[in-house]
Design an enzyme around this catalytic site. Structure first.
Site, short mmCIF file in Angstrom:
data_model
loop_
_atom_site.label_atom_id
_atom_site.label_comp_id
_atom_site.label_asym_id
_atom_site.label_seq_id
_atom_site.Cartn_x
_atom_site.Cartn_y
_atom_site.Cartn_z
N LYS A 134 0.83 -1.30 0.07
CA LYS A 134 0.00 -0.02 0.14
C LYS A 134 0.69 1.21 -0.10
O LYS A 134 1.96 1.17 0.72
CB LYS A 134 -0.95 0.30 1.31
CG LYS A 134 -2.16 -0.91 1.37
CD LYS A 134 -3.09 -0.25 1.80
CE LYS A 134 -4.44 -1.30 2.19
NZ LYS A 134 -4.37 -1.98 3.37
N HIS A 137 0.37 6.85 2.80
CA HIS A 137 -0.53 7.79 2.74
C HIS A 137 -0.58 8.64 3.86
O HIS A 137 -0.25 8.38 4.88
CB HIS A 137 -1.97 7.72 2.08
CG HIS A 137 -2.69 6.78 2.91
ND1 HIS A 137 -3.40 6.94 3.77
CD2 HIS A 137 -2.71 5.15 2.86
CE1 HIS A 137 -3.94 6.20 4.31
NE2 HIS A 137 -3.54 5.08 3.92
N HIS A 140 -1.08 7.49 7.34
CA HIS A 140 -0.14 7.08 8.33
C HIS A 140 0.94 8.19 8.75
O HIS A 140 2.00 7.81 9.26
CB HIS A 140 0.84 6.13 7.82
CG HIS A 140 0.19 4.50 7.77
ND1 HIS A 140 -0.83 4.05 7.08
CD2 HIS A 140 0.41 3.66 8.96
CE1 HIS A 140 -1.09 3.01 7.41
NE2 HIS A 140 -0.59 2.55 8.34
N1 ARG Z 1 -0.50 -2.17 10.15
C1 ARG Z 1 -1.48 -1.59 11.13
C2 ARG Z 1 -2.10 -0.44 10.27
O1 ARG Z 1 -1.77 0.19 9.47
C3 ARG Z 1 -0.93 -0.84 12.39
C4 ARG Z 1 -0.07 -1.90 13.27
C5 ARG Z 1 0.24 -1.23 14.48
N2 ARG Z 1 0.94 -2.02 15.53
C6 ARG Z 1 0.43 -3.23 16.08
N3 ARG Z 1 1.30 -3.98 16.95
N4 ARG Z 1 -0.58 -3.70 15.96
O2 ARG Z 1 -3.32 -0.28 10.66
#
Ligand code: ARG
Length: 573
Positions: A134, A137, A140
């Site tokens: 992805k 964007h 984040h």
């Molecule tokens: N990749 C996930 C997202 O973009 C966030 C991960 C956050 N960290 C975790 N340990 N769950 O929504």
């Protein structure tokens, strides 16, 4: 030096005890600090302490108490105290205060505000945590910048920090993507189009799967091959990952963001088995509609799903394994998860399951949540294709900053580089300017407003201080005469700088970088007020020396504050 209010509260508390050693129920220094106020009218002093709270314990009328306290006050070097209508009004010894502040600022330099409080303690920070295939964007941006800033703040306070990018690199979507790539894509096109091409393939998959649901099985089959470590599947999958990270690296470079670990979800897959076994042994797993869950009804939460019907793990299972791994590997004193508030329930469930497993450190896991970002008043949603890519946003920010600089200071050396620092600073400042839980609306006119509360405004003030410093360097200045810094504007600037170390600590305690954004903005505004009302380099040289020193100190504190929120401070603008 102790913050001035704390200091006055401490001395008042001592005076109180000396005058009434027998009295019971008197407030301590901390409570006194809370009662101390800044009077709206400066004629009433710099600080005022209302004596009403003491009336009951001392069985005396407040005006009498104020008189007695002022009579017993023996710290004229700090402030004089005058009783007025039940208040103890303090007037700072301004010259002493200026001398002490300036001595401390000079001693500590760019370490002013730092501390050793975190010595021997470790903080893990999970931030940015982007998803593979992805584009990076604007959704984040907050996790990236809040996490990065918190990391700098904790470093500054002496903690050992571990920055973790918990990559979203596991899930059936990657099977679908491989299927789509093999069916409709080609290596050249993916090499050329990068992550955008992957997104196109993914969208294509969903369009086709609507017509032909059998494709879902194909996607699942490819994901199974990833799970089994099939070489072809792994090769393509790793290549997708590499491409996403290369793409993200450009953004991270621009933002100055770094990590110690990129261990993401896939890293924990082979560690989930042990977690499942442990949950089972501890009697925490129950079956529900064919899946295995941890019941959390006692905690008024839906069950935490651990194993799906087909025996595969989910996001939460991998987070449980990740938390354990981080504790075993880094022995963290705190593990912060900088993730949007939409995952609130997820983290409450995960932390509660850890607690039920009997891990005392579950209480040290903290979800640092934050609100949404909209752009020029419009909500963003990846699903509707309405997103703002971070690299586009940052590129635009640089361009727009360059336009403004071309207009304002066409002869500036290194314009391009300054435009980069200013443009990116404008974006970061906007992101970190509000209490993190508040939603943010990103607007160019506000972000790049050199006169408003903005990154460029603070950076410009810093550059202005540096410019004064360059001129002063050409003069021969004697020892400073601190009596030059007793006017209202200098004193309010000094007071704001005096509070800075406490602000840094509070920002760490509350996981709130915006407190530092606020502090540097206040300091910048106070400096500008001073700058408009006083001539720094003119007049008596010893007095000029004091004003020059204060200007240099303001530059230094602003630079430190900006650094802590991840913004660079150019010396010329
Ligand atoms: N990749 C996930 C997202 O973009 C966030 C991960 C956050 N960290 C975790 N340990 N769950 O929504």
């Amino acid at each position: 030096m102790m913050d001035m209010m704390t200091r006055i509260a401490t001395l008042t508390s001592e005076t109180l005890k000396a005058l009434w050693p027998e009295a019971e129920g008197l407030p301590g220094a901390e409570e006194l600090r809370g009662l101390l106020a800044v009077p709206p009218d400066p004629a009433m002093g710099d600080y005022a302490f209302p004596c009403f709270r003491l009336a009951k314990s001392l069985r005396m009328a407040p005006p009498k108490i104020a008189e007695a306290l002022c009579g017993g006050w023996s710290h004229a070097e700090v402030a004089t105290a005058q009783p007025v209508n039940g208040y103890m009004n303090f007037f700072l010894n301004r010259e002493n205060f200026a001398r002490e502040m300036m001595t401390e600022l000079a001693e500590k330099g760019d370490r002013y505000g730092s501390s050793e409080m975190g010595k021997g303690k470790t903080i893990c920070l999970d931030y940015s945590s982007i998803n593979i295939a992805k584009r990076f964007h604007i959704g984040h941006l907050s996790t990236t910048m809040i996490g990065h800033s918190l990391r700098r703040i904790y470093d500054f306070l002496g903690y050992r920090t571990v920055g973790i990018n918990h990559l979203g690199d596991w899930g059936t979507q990657f099977g679908k993507m491989i299927y789509a790539y093999r069916t409709w894509g080609s290596r050249e096109e993916v090499e050329k189009g990068g992550v955008d091409e992957l997104t196109r393939l993914y969208v294509k998959f969903h369009e086709e799967a609507e017509k032909n649901p059998a494709l879902e099985d194909e996607g699942r089959a490819w994901f199974k091959r990833i799970e089994e470590g099939d070489p072809e599947a792994m090769e393509i999958f790793s290549w997708f990952k590499e491409m996403t990270l290369k793409d993200a690296a450009r953004v991270y470079d621009l933002l100055g963001v770094t990590f110690d670990s990129y261990a993401g979800e896939s890293f924990y897959v082979d560690k989930t088995g042990a977690v499942v076994d442990e949950l089972r042994e501890k009697g925490l797993l129950t079956q529900s509609e064919g899946a295995w869950v941890v019941d959390l009804s006692e905690d008024n939460m839906p069950p935490c799903l651990i194993l799906k019907k087909d025996g595969t793990t989910i996001y939460a299972t991998r987070d449980l394994a990740a938390a354990k791994y981080r504790q075993d590997t880094y022995h963290f004193d705190k593990c912060l998860y900088v993730v949007a508030y939409q995952q609130d329930l997820h983290f409450r469930q995960v932390f509660r399951v850890l607690e039920k497993m009997g891990y005392p450190w579950a209480k040290d896991c903290v979800h640092v949540s934050f609100g949404m970002v909209s752009f020029e008043g419009e909500a963003l949603s990846t699903r509707r294709g309405n997103t703002v890519h971070l690299d586009d946003l940052l590129a635009q920010a640089r361009e727009k900053a360059l336009e403004i600089i071309n207009e304002k200071s066409p002869d500036l050396p290194d314009k391009e580089d300054v435009a980069r620092q200013v443009g990116i600073g404008a974006v970061i400042y906007t992101d970190l300017s509000n209490n993190r839980i508040k939603d943010i609306d990103f607007r160019w006119d506000r972000a790049l407003n050199f006169d408003g509360e903005s990154g460029p405004y603070v950076q410009y003030t810093h550059a202005r201080c540096c410019s004064v410093g360059r001129k002063a360097a050409e003069m021969q200045l004697p020892e400073p005469d601190w009596s030059a810094l007793t006017d209202d504007e200098a004193q309010s600037l000094l007071r704001l700088m005096g509070r800075f170390p406490d602000v840094v600590k509070e920002a760490a305690e509350k996981y709130e970088p915006s407190m530092i954004t606020r502090a540097v903005t206040d300091i910048a505004q106070a400096f500008n007020k001073y700058y408009y009302e006083h001539r720094i380099l003119d007049g008596d040289p010893a007095q000029a020396a004091a004003r020059v020193a204060m200007t240099a100190a303001a530059a230094s504190v602003i630079r430190t504050g900006l650094f802590l929120i991840g913004i660079e401070a150019p010396e010329r603008m």
